[in-house]
Design an enzyme around this catalytic site. Sequence first.
Site, PDB file in Angstrom:
ATOM      1  N   GLY A 168       0.869  -1.294  -0.048  1.00  0.00           N
ATOM      2  CA  GLY A 168       0.001   0.245  -0.013  1.00  0.00           C
ATOM      3  C   GLY A 168       1.029   1.345   0.043  1.00  0.00           C
ATOM      4  O   GLY A 168       0.684   2.167   0.858  1.00  0.00           O
ATOM      5  N   HIS A 169       1.843   1.214  -0.842  1.00  0.00           N
ATOM      6  CA  HIS A 169       2.646   2.338  -1.085  1.00  0.00           C
ATOM      7  C   HIS A 169       3.585   2.145  -2.356  1.00  0.00           C
ATOM      8  O   HIS A 169       3.688   1.193  -3.004  1.00  0.00           O
ATOM      9  CB  HIS A 169       3.581   2.617   0.112  1.00  0.00           C
ATOM     10  CG  HIS A 169       4.705   1.358   0.313  1.00  0.00           C
ATOM     11  ND1 HIS A 169       4.412   0.547   1.407  1.00  0.00           N
ATOM     12  CD2 HIS A 169       5.798   0.924  -0.307  1.00  0.00           C
ATOM     13  CE1 HIS A 169       5.215  -0.424   1.306  1.00  0.00           C
ATOM     14  NE2 HIS A 169       6.206  -0.013   0.184  1.00  0.00           N
ATOM     15  N   ALA A 170       4.297   3.339  -2.990  1.00  0.00           N
ATOM     16  CA  ALA A 170       5.173   3.182  -3.542  1.00  0.00           C
ATOM     17  C   ALA A 170       6.497   3.995  -3.283  1.00  0.00           C
ATOM     18  O   ALA A 170       6.472   4.501  -2.168  1.00  0.00           O
ATOM     19  CB  ALA A 170       4.728   4.109  -4.906  1.00  0.00           C
TER      20      ALA A 170
END
Length: 145
Positions: A57-59
């Site tokens: 749930g991130h980059a």
Amino acid sequence: MLQEKCSILDKCKIVNFPKITDLRGNLSFIEENRQIPFEIKRVYYLYDVPSGATRGGHAHKSLEQIVIALSGSFDVVLDDGSERRKVFLNRPHYGLYIPPGVWRELENFSSNSVALSLVSQLYDETDYIRDYETFKRLIKNGAWK
Ligand code: TYD
């Protein structure tokens, strides 16, 4: 002429690691700058993931990563802000390379699964983009072009 749209997701690749098969059990190995395209600065792993949980749930702004299903299986959902691709990982002799600028979610973990990550940087929270709208804005502004 129709021009095919190029996506950062095209840079996400399955990497095959050597597999030495043996009646005593198989063996795979990974060497920095050989099987993977970066120097390994950190290794971390997810385990005891409860059924139905989602990780990631991130980059990342600049971190490169390889994710391996060392045990069990899970899906990695890759997202470039407009398109989503799902990759199923279930064998320890291959991994998924994820470059910077890709939003990822790990889901559908089987019981007893272990998700191993080899990454190119020490832990640095400032390299994370944890807000999806911010990620989409950065993509739109050509942050990883
Ligand atoms: P998080 O980034 O939410 O995990 P994931 O994206 O893999 O689901 O990390 C959970 C917590 O662990 C968060 O407080 C940051 C911390 N952490 C470290 O301290 N070092 C690390 O190498 C990693 C990956 C996370």
